[in-house]
Design a protein around this motif. Structure first.
Motif, PDB file in Angstrom:
ATOM      1  N   ALA A  30       0.949  -1.228   0.016  1.00 42.23           N
ATOM      2  CA  ALA A  30       0.113  -0.017  -0.045  1.00 42.23           C
ATOM      3  C   ALA A  30       1.063   1.089   0.145  1.00 42.23           C
ATOM      4  O   ALA A  30       0.490   2.255  -0.545  1.00 42.23           O
ATOM      5  CB  ALA A  30      -0.843  -0.083   1.108  1.00 42.23           C
ATOM      6  N   ALA A  31       1.996   1.121   0.826  1.00 39.10           N
ATOM      7  CA  ALA A  31       2.667   2.588   0.768  1.00 39.10           C
ATOM      8  C   ALA A  31       3.529   2.791  -0.642  1.00 39.10           C
ATOM      9  O   ALA A  31       3.701   3.894  -1.012  1.00 39.10           O
ATOM     10  CB  ALA A  31       3.826   2.349   1.921  1.00 39.10           C
ATOM     11  N   LEU A  32       3.862   1.592  -1.008  1.00 34.89           N
ATOM     12  CA  LEU A  32       4.725   1.803  -2.383  1.00 34.89           C
ATOM     13  C   LEU A  32       3.696   2.343  -3.349  1.00 34.89           C
ATOM     14  O   LEU A  32       4.041   3.078  -4.203  1.00 34.89           O
ATOM     15  CB  LEU A  32       5.215   0.409  -2.632  1.00 34.89           C
ATOM     16  N   ALA A  33       2.354   1.744  -3.550  1.00 36.24           N
ATOM     17  CA  ALA A  33       1.722   2.204  -4.559  1.00 36.24           C
ATOM     18  C   ALA A  33       1.417   3.508  -4.217  1.00 36.24           C
ATOM     19  O   ALA A  33       1.175   4.277  -5.224  1.00 36.24           O
ATOM     20  CB  ALA A  33       0.135   1.359  -4.386  1.00 36.24           C
ATOM     21  N   THR A  34       1.046   4.060  -3.276  1.00 33.65           N
ATOM     22  CA  THR A  34       1.065   5.456  -2.645  1.00 33.65           C
ATOM     23  C   THR A  34       1.937   6.375  -3.193  1.00 33.65           C
ATOM     24  O   THR A  34       1.981   7.344  -3.780  1.00 33.65           O
ATOM     25  CB  THR A  34       0.572   5.672  -1.205  1.00 33.65           C
ATOM     26  N   LEU A  52       2.080   9.314  -5.912  1.00 35.46           N
ATOM     27  CA  LEU A  52       2.490  10.725  -5.709  1.00 35.46           C
ATOM     28  C   LEU A  52       3.716  11.245  -6.734  1.00 35.46           C
ATOM     29  O   LEU A  52       3.689  12.449  -7.293  1.00 35.46           O
ATOM     30  CB  LEU A  52       3.039  10.807  -4.446  1.00 35.46           C
ATOM     31  N   ALA A  53       4.640  10.122  -6.925  1.00 37.28           N
ATOM     32  CA  ALA A  53       5.605  10.590  -7.884  1.00 37.28           C
ATOM     33  C   ALA A  53       5.090  10.833  -9.188  1.00 37.28           C
ATOM     34  O   ALA A  53       5.550  11.723 -10.220  1.00 37.28           O
ATOM     35  CB  ALA A  53       6.593   9.453  -8.153  1.00 37.28           C
ATOM     36  N   GLN A  54       4.225   9.908  -9.711  1.00 39.40           N
ATOM     37  CA  GLN A  54       3.475  10.350 -11.016  1.00 39.40           C
ATOM     38  C   GLN A  54       2.534  11.578 -11.201  1.00 39.40           C
ATOM     39  O   GLN A  54       3.011  12.539 -12.165  1.00 39.40           O
ATOM     40  CB  GLN A  54       2.693   9.312 -11.622  1.00 39.40           C
ATOM     41  N   ARG A  55       2.139  12.009 -10.154  1.00 32.87           N
ATOM     42  CA  ARG A  55       1.565  13.311 -10.070  1.00 32.87           C
ATOM     43  C   ARG A  55       2.456  14.411 -10.265  1.00 32.87           C
ATOM     44  O   ARG A  55       2.314  15.511 -10.548  1.00 32.87           O
ATOM     45  CB  ARG A  55       0.544  13.541  -8.764  1.00 32.87           C
ATOM     46  N   GLU A  56       3.633  14.297  -9.446  1.00 38.12           N
ATOM     47  CA  GLU A  56       4.675  15.277  -9.174  1.00 38.12           C
ATOM     48  C   GLU A  56       5.529  15.026 -10.529  1.00 38.12           C
ATOM     49  O   GLU A  56       6.799  15.971 -10.695  1.00 38.12           O
ATOM     50  CB  GLU A  56       5.087  15.269  -8.075  1.00 38.12           C
ATOM     51  N   VAL A  97       8.638  -5.786  -0.510  1.00 35.61           N
ATOM     52  CA  VAL A  97       7.116  -5.453  -0.852  1.00 35.61           C
ATOM     53  C   VAL A  97       6.212  -6.210   0.042  1.00 35.61           C
ATOM     54  O   VAL A  97       6.010  -7.695  -0.285  1.00 35.61           O
ATOM     55  CB  VAL A  97       6.830  -5.426  -2.152  1.00 35.61           C
ATOM     56  N   ASP A  98       5.583  -5.767   1.118  1.00 28.73           N
ATOM     57  CA  ASP A  98       4.967  -6.721   2.065  1.00 28.73           C
ATOM     58  C   ASP A  98       3.469  -6.598   1.846  1.00 28.73           C
ATOM     59  O   ASP A  98       2.991  -5.478   1.581  1.00 28.73           O
ATOM     60  CB  ASP A  98       5.296  -6.426   3.557  1.00 28.73           C
ATOM     61  N   GLU A  99       2.826  -7.620   2.231  1.00 25.39           N
ATOM     62  CA  GLU A  99       1.176  -7.475   2.119  1.00 25.39           C
ATOM     63  C   GLU A  99       0.612  -7.109   1.002  1.00 25.39           C
ATOM     64  O   GLU A  99      -0.247  -6.414   0.961  1.00 25.39           O
ATOM     65  CB  GLU A  99       0.898  -6.527   3.080  1.00 25.39           C
ATOM     66  N   LEU A 100       1.199  -7.767  -0.230  1.00 25.97           N
ATOM     67  CA  LEU A 100       0.517  -7.503  -1.493  1.00 25.97           C
ATOM     68  C   LEU A 100      -0.703  -8.604  -1.512  1.00 25.97           C
ATOM     69  O   LEU A 100      -0.597  -9.681  -1.528  1.00 25.97           O
ATOM     70  CB  LEU A 100       1.344  -8.133  -2.817  1.00 25.97           C
ATOM     71  N   ALA A 117      -2.887   2.752  -9.665  1.00 30.65           N
ATOM     72  CA  ALA A 117      -1.880   2.269  -8.534  1.00 30.65           C
ATOM     73  C   ALA A 117      -1.494   0.639  -9.181  1.00 30.65           C
ATOM     74  O   ALA A 117      -0.206   0.265  -9.067  1.00 30.65           O
ATOM     75  CB  ALA A 117      -2.547   2.049  -7.236  1.00 30.65           C
ATOM     76  N   ALA A 118      -2.404  -0.099  -9.620  1.00 29.36           N
ATOM     77  CA  ALA A 118      -1.970  -1.526 -10.240  1.00 29.36           C
ATOM     78  C   ALA A 118      -1.153  -1.351 -11.415  1.00 29.36           C
ATOM     79  O   ALA A 118      -0.347  -2.030 -11.508  1.00 29.36           O
ATOM     80  CB  ALA A 118      -3.290  -2.060 -10.570  1.00 29.36           C
ATOM     81  N   GLU A 119      -1.395  -0.205 -12.329  1.00 34.58           N
ATOM     82  CA  GLU A 119      -0.347   0.028 -13.431  1.00 34.58           C
ATOM     83  C   GLU A 119       0.929   0.371 -13.082  1.00 34.58           C
ATOM     84  O   GLU A 119       1.968   0.005 -13.514  1.00 34.58           O
ATOM     85  CB  GLU A 119      -1.306   0.773 -14.348  1.00 34.58           C
ATOM     86  N   LEU A 120       0.852   1.251 -11.962  1.00 34.81           N
ATOM     87  CA  LEU A 120       2.183   1.820 -11.385  1.00 34.81           C
ATOM     88  C   LEU A 120       2.898   0.709 -10.779  1.00 34.81           C
ATOM     89  O   LEU A 120       4.375   0.497 -10.986  1.00 34.81           O
ATOM     90  CB  LEU A 120       1.893   2.819 -10.470  1.00 34.81           C
ATOM     91  N   LEU A 121       2.300  -0.206  -9.875  1.00 33.13           N
ATOM     92  CA  LEU A 121       3.025  -1.294  -9.106  1.00 33.13           C
ATOM     93  C   LEU A 121       3.601  -2.296 -10.558  1.00 33.13           C
ATOM     94  O   LEU A 121       4.641  -2.762 -10.319  1.00 33.13           O
ATOM     95  CB  LEU A 121       2.000  -2.021  -8.410  1.00 33.13           C
ATOM     96  N   PHE A 122       2.766  -2.379 -11.513  1.00 33.61           N
ATOM     97  CA  PHE A 122       3.246  -3.360 -12.823  1.00 33.61           C
ATOM     98  C   PHE A 122       4.475  -2.573 -13.252  1.00 33.61           C
ATOM     99  O   PHE A 122       5.432  -3.358 -13.551  1.00 33.61           O
ATOM    100  CB  PHE A 122       2.017  -3.409 -13.669  1.00 33.61           C
TER     101      PHE A 122
END
Length: 269
Positions: A145-149, A153-157, A175-178, A187-192
């Motif tokens: 969850a933290a990684l997705a966030t 944020l990086a994409q928006r900035e 990466v924990d708790e996927l 978020a899914a596309e960014l994690l990919f």
């Protein structure tokens, strides 16, 4: 060396300033004590020098190790030796402990730990990560969850490429708790994109409470999930945990003995 460069009478203040300028704090703190020990033991100059260098080297190694552990951002400390392998008989202890040597990281393989909640997935993930920090590897810990966030944020900035490049500095990103929460499409596309960026470049370690067949529940898009699994599972070490929840066992034991269950993270997820 010319004998003129050897001073018959040492000057501790001058030696101290030299060592400070050369940034040798361990030698600065110990050289007089070690000199006295060397005189009493009647050892040669090279043995004295070796003893000083060993102290400096050991201190620097210890400091670097602590810095790697701090930069990894582990939520708490866990050691593989503390894990209760007896609760998971199907898990090969020797194979798990061997992960701490870092061969899979050298080969840019991934570590996937899959199993139900409460079996110790996070304990194993952190234990491997901390052991590798001690061996000199650069490790970073994030929850999914933290990684997705962080990626959103990086994409928006408009700094996503820079963030992905920063992640590449680490030999292993954990990466924990996927799988505990579904992701938005963005978020899914960014994690990919994150996992694809590390594919065959550097290692990823992750935990999930879902079997691979159910990952579409998290990422939503069937084709993207299949492509993601293809990259993650290829050249991976997979630990499939099967057993009874540690927290359930602990609560049951406490109730059996007539007390309230105690909160613990000994083998938590």
């Amino acid at each position: 060396m010319s004998a003129a460069l050897l001073h018959p009478q040492p000057h501790p203040a001058l030696i101290g300033s030299y060592l400070k300028w050369l940034k040798l704090p361990a030698i600065a703190a110990a050289y007089q004590e070690v000199a006295r020990d060397a005189e009493q033991a009647q050892v040669g100059y090279l043995s004295y020098l070796e003893a000083l260098l060993e102290r400096e080297f050991t201190q620097r190694q210890s400091r670097s190790q602590q810095q790697r552990l701090i930069r990894a951002h582990f939520p708490y400390a866990k050691r593989l030796e503390e894990f209760d392998f007896s609760a998971l008989p199907s898990l090969q202890k020797a194979a798990v402990l061997n992960l701490a040597h870092g061969d899979f990281v050298k080969q840019r393989q991934n570590l996937l730990i899959v199993g139900a909640s409460g079996l110790g997935k996070t304990h194993l993930l952190i234990g491997v990560g901390q052991a590798l920090c001690q061996r000199g590897y650069k490790v970073l810990f994030r929850t999914a969850a933290a990684l997705a966030t962080e990626l959103e944020l990086a994409q928006r900035e408009l700094r996503l490429p820079r963030l992905l490049a920063w992640f590449r500095r680490f030999d292993l990103v954990l990466v924990d708790e996927l799988g505990y929460l579904p992701f938005s499409q963005t978020a899914a596309e960014l994690l990919f994109q994150f996992f694809a960026d590390r594919y065959e470049r550097a290692s990823v370690g992750l935990t999930s409470n879902l079997d691979f067949a159910h990952w579409t529940e998290v990422f939503g898009h069937e084709q993207m999930t299949a492509a993601l699994l293809d990259r993650l599972v290829h050249r991976s070490v997979i630990l499939s945990l099967v057993g009874e929840s540690y927290r359930f066992r602990q609560s049951l034991a406490a109730l059996t003995h007539g007390g309230a269950p105690e909160r613990s993270v000994t083998a938590s997820d």
